[in-house]
Design a protein around this motif. Structure first.
Motif, short mmCIF file in Angstrom:
data_model
loop_
_atom_site.label_atom_id
_atom_site.label_comp_id
_atom_site.label_asym_id
_atom_site.label_seq_id
_atom_site.Cartn_x
_atom_site.Cartn_y
_atom_site.Cartn_z
N ASP A 53 62.84 31.85 39.66
CA ASP A 53 62.83 31.99 41.09
C ASP A 53 61.56 31.74 41.66
OD1 ASP A 53 61.76 34.73 42.39
OD2 ASP A 53 62.78 35.30 40.52
N PRO A 54 61.45 31.45 43.15
CA PRO A 54 60.10 31.14 43.66
C PRO A 54 59.14 32.35 43.75
CG PRO A 54 61.75 30.94 45.32
CD PRO A 54 62.42 31.11 44.01
N TYR A 55 59.63 33.66 43.95
CA TYR A 55 58.71 34.55 43.97
C TYR A 55 58.01 34.69 42.47
CZ TYR A 55 59.51 35.66 48.93
OH TYR A 55 59.38 35.34 50.03
N ALA A 82 57.64 32.63 40.36
CA ALA A 82 56.76 31.80 39.99
C ALA A 82 55.30 31.61 40.89
CB ALA A 82 57.45 30.27 40.59
N ALA A 83 55.61 32.28 42.15
CA ALA A 83 54.32 32.36 42.94
C ALA A 83 53.56 33.74 42.31
CB ALA A 83 54.61 32.79 44.21
N ASP A 84 54.14 34.59 41.52
CA ASP A 84 53.33 35.72 40.86
C ASP A 84 52.49 35.05 40.00
OD1 ASP A 84 54.30 37.52 42.36
OD2 ASP A 84 55.80 38.40 41.19
N ILE A 111 51.20 32.31 39.64
CA ILE A 111 50.10 31.35 40.26
C ILE A 111 48.93 32.34 40.61
CG2 ILE A 111 49.19 29.86 42.01
CD1 ILE A 111 51.83 28.56 42.04
N VAL A 112 49.54 33.56 41.41
CA VAL A 112 48.38 34.46 42.12
C VAL A 112 47.73 35.23 40.94
CG1 VAL A 112 48.04 36.43 43.31
CG2 VAL A 112 49.73 34.67 44.34
N ARG A 160 69.22 33.53 41.78
CA ARG A 160 68.49 32.13 41.18
C ARG A 160 69.58 31.41 40.54
NH1 ARG A 160 67.80 31.43 36.28
NH2 ARG A 160 67.97 33.44 35.66
N VAL A 212 56.63 27.58 46.57
CA VAL A 212 55.96 28.77 45.76
C VAL A 212 54.60 28.81 46.30
CG1 VAL A 212 54.91 28.73 43.43
CG2 VAL A 212 57.31 28.00 43.93
#
Lengths: 318, 318
Positions: free
Chosen positions: A306-308, A310-312, A314-315, B46, B273
């Motif tokens: 899920d996009p969240y 995925a963002a985690d 990256i961060v 998802r 994202v």
């Protein structure tokens, strides 16, 4: 520096401050294109900025923004003020950014050495306007412009952006552009410091002005707050433009007296710094893992992650 | 979870998938308000997403977006499809986001259990639409909608955003909204997959359609690329709506066959994202040094430091 002309940044800034249009144009190009010397330019401009009044002009397509800008520039010039104009065009595949040449848009002032005119494309990417326009405003400010006009097409997000850039935001309307509810939908009631109903010689102008005043009067404003005036103009003939400029000047005076100017400029600086910092972080991601980002996006698109989450990822890698 | 109802996230998702409108509404509220369970919601959704076709509808105020959305929903319902509608309103101090109630906007479908309608405020902040709308689309997708319509006010930046969200972008125009140059200025020529000239019973509709076709034909498109059709509609009577829907469906079929659907969805996931990750970084800055950021902004506003040097300070502290 660009090879042609081989001017150093301090030299360009000095020439821009002397009123040399070519130096002003070169500096805007440098800040607009994310040139390697961008930081050097910004550092060199710093001491010479903060004097210009920034006037944002916005409104839906067809209300007469270019004509009104043209008329306001004429009034400012008649008053002996030096003017910079930044016309923001959303990028278009047909124009590469700016649809019409500057001379076509602002034909009356193309040869006036005290008027700098520049079309800027928003370049399609989100936040592009937010990132490069403030820097271009700084160039015109440092070049001695008394007023910098930022004219933007658009309703919605880009309007909110122009309001964020400007000391005074002028919202243009025209009769017959839809009823009051449409105007409110477009989010214009929250951002204007001054309103002009342009094309006031057309049918329905009085009604548009009345409706707008009624809607503006419904907003709760604290004691001492600015109450946005509504004026009528016919920009194509210049009718009402002096009155409009007087309201803009009255707002500028109010901003300074009330302390609101410092507050707005601090807010603006904060957004600007944040936008630059976020862009730097984003570039770092692109450099460090442009292909990782793509692979991650493919996994999100396929529903594998899920996009969240995925963002985690990256961060965490920042 | 909210206390009322005391439903767990998996329970809410199961109920939404069973078609319970209240559960769908609750989930959208959770994703829209950056609720603490947002991540849990996204993770739970998802596995159930990726099936809905996302149709973005945009155009200048007054072209008849709500009426056209209404008519398209009727046509989709007549075809037996389940529909979700997200109506994006730029925030307004008068409305707190959504100016009209959902029932007023979409009165014909308010009582149809196979139609979910939701107004979302863009909340004034830049990128707000970009951040919460994709999540709301996922909720409607997981709830079994065949088509999710995202209707947005606006020209310019927010239009570009809706194009970024949608599988198919429908751009509406109306006669007499300004000439072709105005249309091009508004940046609409680059984003539409399907164009409709609404209010086709009004004077000038043929001219608007002709001009639009001419301008679209000027774009260079590679062999095999989609060529955006232009249809005429009178949404208020339903005229031309079936033909419009047929073009939308034709585009959906082309997307799937050409591989463009996967490409668009990957691009969309990537932006999504990135936006989530950038928001996380920004929140970290706010938490870690909200007052530092303000002090830094004051120094920039006073001209003590230039914005790039200030941004470097923030990024260095990340």
């Amino acid at each position: 520096m660009t090879r042609r002309g081989a001017s150093s940044v301090p030299d360009l800034v000095a020439r821009a401050r002397d009123g040399e249009a070519a130096a002003v144009a070169r500096l805007i190009t440098l800040v607009e294109t994310d040139s390697p010397v961008l930081r050097e330019v910004m550092a060199a401009l710093r001491a010479h900025t903060g004097r210009a009044h920034v006037l944002g002009i916005t409104g839906a397509p067809g209300v007469g923004k270019s004509t009104s800008t043209n008329a306001l520039v004429a009034a400012l010039r008649a008053d002996g003020r030096r003017v910079g104009v930044l016309a923001i065009d959303p990028s278009s595949p047909f124009s590469g950014g700016a649809l019409l040449g500057d001379r076509v848009r602002m034909g009356d002032h193309a040869l006036d050495p005290e008027v700098y005119i520049r079309s800027m494309g928003a370049r399609g990417h989100l936040g592009g306007l937010a990132r490069s326009t403030p820097q271009a405003v700084r160039v015109l400010d440092a070049a001695g412009c008394d007023v910098v006009v930022v004219e933007t097409v658009g309703v919605g997000q880009s309007e909110v952006e122009v309001a964020g850039l400007a000391d005074t935001t002028l919202v243009l309307l025209a009769p017959g552009m839809g009823d009051g509810i449409q105007a409110a939908k477009a989010g214009i009631l929250e951002i204007g410091d001054v309103y002009a109903v342009n094309k006031a010689d057309r049918e329905g102008a009085d009604r548009t002005r009345r409706e707008l005043r009624t809607m503006l009067s419904m907003a709760e404003r604290p004691e001492g707050a600015w109450r946005p005036p509504v004026v009528q103009t016919v920009a194509s003939t210049g009718e009402g433009i002096d009155g409009l400029l007087a309201e803009v000047d009255r707002h500028a005076a109010w901003l300074a007296e009330s302390g609101e100017l410092a507050r707005r400029r601090t807010d603006r600086a904060r957004s600007e710094v944040e936008a630059i910092a976020l862009a730097a972080v984003r570039e770092r991601w692109e450099r460090a893992g442009g292909s990782d980002l793509h692979a991650l996006a493919e996994r999100v698109a396929r529903g594998d992650v899920d996009p969240y989450a995925a963002a985690d990822e990256i961060v965490a890698g920042t």
